[in-house]
Scaffold this motif. Structure first.
Motif, short mmCIF file in Angstrom:
data_model
loop_
_atom_site.label_atom_id
_atom_site.label_comp_id
_atom_site.label_asym_id
_atom_site.label_seq_id
_atom_site.Cartn_x
_atom_site.Cartn_y
_atom_site.Cartn_z
N SER A 154 -3.05 3.09 -1.68
CA SER A 154 -1.75 3.75 -1.60
C SER A 154 -1.80 4.89 -0.57
O SER A 154 -0.89 5.06 0.25
CB SER A 154 -1.37 4.23 -2.99
N LEU A 155 -2.87 5.64 -0.58
CA LEU A 155 -3.02 6.74 0.37
C LEU A 155 -3.06 6.20 1.81
O LEU A 155 -2.37 6.70 2.69
CB LEU A 155 -4.31 7.51 0.07
N ILE A 156 -3.87 5.17 2.01
CA ILE A 156 -4.04 4.62 3.36
C ILE A 156 -2.71 4.05 3.86
O ILE A 156 -2.30 4.28 5.00
CB ILE A 156 -5.12 3.49 3.36
N GLU A 157 -2.01 3.34 2.99
CA GLU A 157 -0.75 2.72 3.43
C GLU A 157 0.30 3.79 3.73
O GLU A 157 1.08 3.67 4.67
CB GLU A 157 -0.25 1.72 2.39
N HIS A 158 0.30 4.84 2.93
CA HIS A 158 1.23 5.93 3.16
C HIS A 158 0.94 6.58 4.52
O HIS A 158 1.85 6.96 5.26
CB HIS A 158 1.07 6.96 2.05
N PHE A 159 -0.33 6.66 4.84
CA PHE A 159 -0.77 7.25 6.11
C PHE A 159 -0.40 6.36 7.30
O PHE A 159 -0.01 6.84 8.36
CB PHE A 159 -2.29 7.46 6.04
N LEU A 160 -0.52 5.03 7.11
CA LEU A 160 -0.33 4.11 8.24
C LEU A 160 1.13 3.65 8.41
O LEU A 160 1.52 3.25 9.50
CB LEU A 160 -1.24 2.87 8.08
N LYS A 161 1.91 3.71 7.35
CA LYS A 161 3.30 3.19 7.40
C LYS A 161 4.13 3.78 8.53
O LYS A 161 4.86 3.05 9.21
CB LYS A 161 4.00 3.45 6.07
N PRO A 162 4.05 5.09 8.78
CA PRO A 162 4.87 5.65 9.86
C PRO A 162 4.53 5.09 11.24
O PRO A 162 5.28 5.28 12.19
CB PRO A 162 4.53 7.16 9.82
N LEU A 163 3.40 4.37 11.33
CA LEU A 163 2.99 3.86 12.64
C LEU A 163 3.59 2.48 12.94
O LEU A 163 3.48 1.97 14.04
CB LEU A 163 1.45 3.74 12.71
N GLY A 164 4.19 1.85 11.92
CA GLY A 164 4.75 0.51 12.11
C GLY A 164 4.33 -0.41 10.99
O GLY A 164 4.17 0.02 9.84
N ALA A 165 4.10 -1.69 11.33
CA ALA A 165 3.70 -2.65 10.29
C ALA A 165 2.26 -2.38 9.87
O ALA A 165 1.41 -2.04 10.70
CB ALA A 165 3.82 -4.06 10.85
N VAL A 166 2.00 -2.54 8.57
CA VAL A 166 0.65 -2.34 8.04
C VAL A 166 0.18 -3.66 7.43
O VAL A 166 0.85 -4.23 6.57
CB VAL A 166 0.63 -1.24 6.96
#
Ligand SMILES: NC(=O)c1ccc[n+]([C@@H]2O[C@H](COP(=O)([O-])OP(=O)(O)OC[C@H]3O[C@@H](n4cnc5c(N)ncnc54)[C@H](OP(=O)(O)O)[C@@H]3O)[C@@H](O)[C@H]2O)c1
Length: 283
Positions: A154-166
């Motif tokens: 959840s932490l990683i996805e929250h961090f990467l989501k603003p960059l586009g598709a995860v």
């Protein structure tokens, strides 16, 4: 080990970028623009100081003069150095990294087990593979973590989501084709775009018009695909612009006769082979 990590806890973390090169800068730009992180949460170290000055001026983040100081201050460390620079950058600080710190490595080709050997004190190591459009929040970032670290998802996805598709992969080997198709893939698409532009120019459009027509054609096709329903296949969208004996059909027939697919597959495989070589050079 902290098992209560949540997406929300990202706001309370200090984020350190070890290496402030192209990819780190692209990520920082997107993370700040999206307000996922506040500049005062972000620390960056770099081998040479020039980039740090630019980063502090552009983003208001904190430049740190040594990697040791970066490690001391950060909860989550993103290692953004080239694979060939990785051992030299990481060995001196590896023993200072504690079990509470989370490492995100974006080095293409360096596998989790290799990373684990190089950074023995923390088990919290995640591989991420972003591509350059993360800068404009239109990227694709693949990530892999071992099953026992799923509490970090959840932490990683929250961090990467603003960059586009995860894209989360359960099998680490899938990062190789992802890297070829999405990271190197940006370069491949830009190669094709140059042929498009040249073709317009050969037919007497100005360079500016040619570039604009090329960009809009690629962007238009991509956006049509993006806005179509999830169930719509790309081939279905393509069929909508093809009429029997029309110009699109003539061009497509020729592309197929000349086996453009085989040519592209061959190039993808070459890139995948290079990814493997990089991994072997680091092992
Ligand atoms: N570009 C892509 O599309 C892409 C996609 C996926 C993954 N990656 C991965 O992302 C990583 C970074 O790629 P990039 O394109 O951003 O490369 P880059 O622009 O060359 O950035 C790497 C940065 O690391 C710094 N550095 C090198 N050794 C260091 C050390 N010992 N301590 C601190 N900083 C150090 C370099 O400093 P200097 O200013 O001194 O050179 C440089 O600014 C690579 O591992 C690559 O495999 C890239």
């Amino acid at each position: 080990m902290d098992t209560k990590i949540s997406a929300h806890s990202l706001q309370t973390k200090k984020i350190g970028f070890l290496g402030g090169g192209n990819m780190a800068q692209a990520m920082i730009a997107a993370l700040i623009k999206s307000q996922c992180l506040h500049p005062n949460q972000i620390f960056v170290s770099n081998r040479t100081p020039g980039k740090l000055l630019k980063l502090t001026e552009n983003f208001g983040i904190t430049a740190v003069t040594t990697n040791e100081a970066l490690v001391e201050q950060s909860d989550l460390i993103i290692i953004g150095v080239k694979p060939q620079d990785f051992p030299l950058a990481v060995e001196p600080i590896a023993n200072s990294i504690s079990e509470h710190q989370i490492i995100l490595s974006m080095a293409a080709g360096i596998k989790i087990n290799q990373l684990q050997r190089m950074i023995p004190r923390t088990r919290q190591i995640v591989r991420i593979l972003p591509n350059t459009p993360v800068k404009i929040q239109q990227g694709v970032t693949g990530y892999f973590l071992k099953k026992e670290l799923s509490y970090l998802k959840s932490l990683i996805e929250h961090f990467l989501k603003p960059l586009g598709a995860v894209i989360s992969v359960d099998d680490e080997d899938l990062l190789a084709p992802l890297s070829v198709g999405c990271s190197a893939g940006v370069g491949f698409v830009l190669e094709l775009m140059q042929y498009w532009q040249e073709w317009f120019e050969e037919h007497d459009f100005s360079s500016q018009q040619s570039k604009e027509m090329t960009i809009k054609t690629f962007l238009g096709a991509a956006q049509l695909a993006q806005q179509a329903t999830a169930a719509t296949e790309l081939s279905e969208l393509q069929n909508r612009v093809v009429s029997k004996k029309g110009i699109t059909a003539a061009g497509l027939n020729s592309m197929r006769e000349l086996e453009i697919e085989r040519l592209l597959r061959y190039s993808f495989e070459k890139a995948a082979l290079r990814d493997k070589e990089i991994a072997q050079e680091q092992s």
